[in-house]
Write an enzyme that holds these catalytic residues in place. Structure first.
Site, PDB file in Angstrom:
ATOM      1  N   SER A 188     104.292  63.435 -70.838  1.00  0.00           N
ATOM      2  CA  SER A 188     105.141  62.774 -69.835  1.00  0.00           C
ATOM      3  C   SER A 188     105.899  62.167 -71.331  1.00  0.00           C
ATOM      4  O   SER A 188     105.547  62.209 -72.716  1.00  0.00           O
ATOM      5  CB  SER A 188     103.924  61.165 -69.885  1.00  0.00           C
ATOM      6  OG  SER A 188     103.539  61.717 -68.786  1.00  0.00           O
TER       7      SER A 188
HETATM    8  N1  SAH Z   1      98.405  63.915 -69.749  1.00  0.00           N
HETATM    9  C1  SAH Z   1      99.451  65.253 -69.983  1.00  0.00           C
HETATM   10  C2  SAH Z   1     100.571  65.228 -68.776  1.00  0.00           C
HETATM   11  C3  SAH Z   1     100.540  65.167 -67.147  1.00  0.00           C
HETATM   12  S1  SAH Z   1     101.231  66.471 -66.184  1.00  0.00           S
HETATM   13  C4  SAH Z   1      99.713  65.196 -70.933  1.00  0.00           C
HETATM   14  O1  SAH Z   1      99.792  64.043 -72.732  1.00  0.00           O
HETATM   15  O2  SAH Z   1     100.488  65.892 -71.649  1.00  0.00           O
HETATM   16  C5  SAH Z   1      99.902  66.145 -64.799  1.00  0.00           C
HETATM   17  C6  SAH Z   1      98.500  67.577 -65.389  1.00  0.00           C
HETATM   18  O3  SAH Z   1      97.676  67.804 -64.143  1.00  0.00           O
HETATM   19  C7  SAH Z   1      99.509  68.853 -65.377  1.00  0.00           C
HETATM   20  O4  SAH Z   1      98.797  69.199 -66.236  1.00  0.00           O
HETATM   21  C8  SAH Z   1      98.546  69.744 -64.204  1.00  0.00           C
HETATM   22  O5  SAH Z   1      98.569  71.086 -64.037  1.00  0.00           O
HETATM   23  C9  SAH Z   1      97.554  68.694 -63.531  1.00  0.00           C
HETATM   24  N2  SAH Z   1      97.030  68.543 -62.424  1.00  0.00           N
HETATM   25  C10 SAH Z   1      97.435  68.710 -61.058  1.00  0.00           C
HETATM   26  N3  SAH Z   1      96.859  68.355 -60.158  1.00  0.00           N
HETATM   27  C11 SAH Z   1      95.348  68.480 -60.624  1.00  0.00           C
HETATM   28  C12 SAH Z   1      93.924  68.436 -59.993  1.00  0.00           C
HETATM   29  N4  SAH Z   1      94.255  68.694 -59.208  1.00  0.00           N
HETATM   30  N5  SAH Z   1      93.204  68.743 -60.775  1.00  0.00           N
HETATM   31  C13 SAH Z   1      93.353  68.777 -62.340  1.00  0.00           C
HETATM   32  N6  SAH Z   1      94.440  68.606 -62.885  1.00  0.00           N
HETATM   33  C14 SAH Z   1      95.554  68.678 -61.861  1.00  0.00           C
END
Ligand code: SAH
Length: 230
Positions: free
Chosen positions: A73
């Site tokens: 993000s």
């Molecule tokens: N917090 C992260 C950015 C998040 S991007 C950082 O600091 O880099 C969103 C993330 O959520 C992605 O890595 C994606 O793979 C994950 N994601 C999506 N659906 C999910 C689910 N059902 N359970 C766990 N993670 C999930």
């Protein structure tokens, strides 16, 4: 020539200078004031969480690709979400659950502010890389789990705080259940291409919700609800 350009021009990138500038220009100027959050953002080396090719973009005002179609993000979004999650202080936060580990950057920011962080990621490759990054940087209070975070991480509940960093269609009540009394949850909610960042505060079994601002997150992967392996 700006200082930023100079540090790149000299061939030696002063990442801590870039980081201080990032906090001033992107975060403080837009109204994030919590000194705990600002200190955490000045400390956590964001460039360590992005792929090698993007290191020099790590402190720019935008999200960046981290592989597997996912993104880390924008710094301001991390700051604003973290400030909303903490709430008015001073409070000591025991445990935090993050859903969507991605690069592990947000988890590191949370680890600066809470005693324990559990973070759940559905893509095994991302979880493995975040684990290596956090270990290399010495974060010992983060537990990484490779699983479908839609159901949270019940065995370590209740949590004082829950942060969701992928877009949910509706308020994820399985996660609200894992929040302790007085706890706060921050989650992007919406069915369209953009979501609203929603803050929920749990009191006496009820969740009082407030819409904070618009945001754009990759949607939650639905997947099955058991462990994703790893
Ligand atoms: N917090 C992260 C950015 C998040 S991007 C950082 O600091 O880099 C969103 C993330 O959520 C992605 O890595 C994606 O793979 C994950 N994601 C999506 N659906 C999910 C689910 N059902 N359970 C766990 N993670 C999930």
């Amino acid at each position: 020539m700006r200082e930023t350009d100079l540090s790149l021009y000299c061939g030696v990138t002063d990442f801590s200078l870039l980081r201080r500038e990032m906090v001033e220009r992107q975060v403080v100027r837009r109204g994030v004031r919590d000194p705990r959050v600002l200190a955490a953002l000045r400390k956590v080396p964001r460039h360590e969480f992005v792929p090698e090719d993007f290191r020099h973009h790590a402190y720019e005002d935008r999200p960046l690709p981290i592989g597997q179609g996912q993104t880390i993000s924008q710094p301001y979004m991390v700051a604003a979400m973290t400030e909303a999650l903490l709430g008015p202080g001073p409070v000591s936060v025991g445990s935090v659950l993050e859903v969507g580990t991605g690069s592990g950057y947000q988890a590191a920011v949370l680890a600066e502010l809470a005693a324990r962080v559990h973070t759940v990621e559905i893509v095994p490759e991302l979880s493995a890389r975040a684990r290596r990054t956090l270990a290399r940087l010495g974060y010992r209070n983060v537990r990484l789990h490779t699983a479908n975070g839609r159901v949270g991480w019940p065995v370590s509940a209740p949590y004082d705080r829950v942060m969701v960093t992928a877009g949910a269609e509706t308020m994820p009540y399985r996660l609200v259940e894992q929040l302790g009394d007085g706890g706060r949850i921050v989650v992007p909610v919406g069915r369209g291409p953009t979501q609203s960042l929603v803050l929920g505060v749990k009191r006496g079994g009820r969740l009082v919700q407030r819409r904070l601002f618009d945001c754009v997150f990759v949607p939650f992967v639905r997947g099955r609800e058991g462990p994703a392996g790893g």
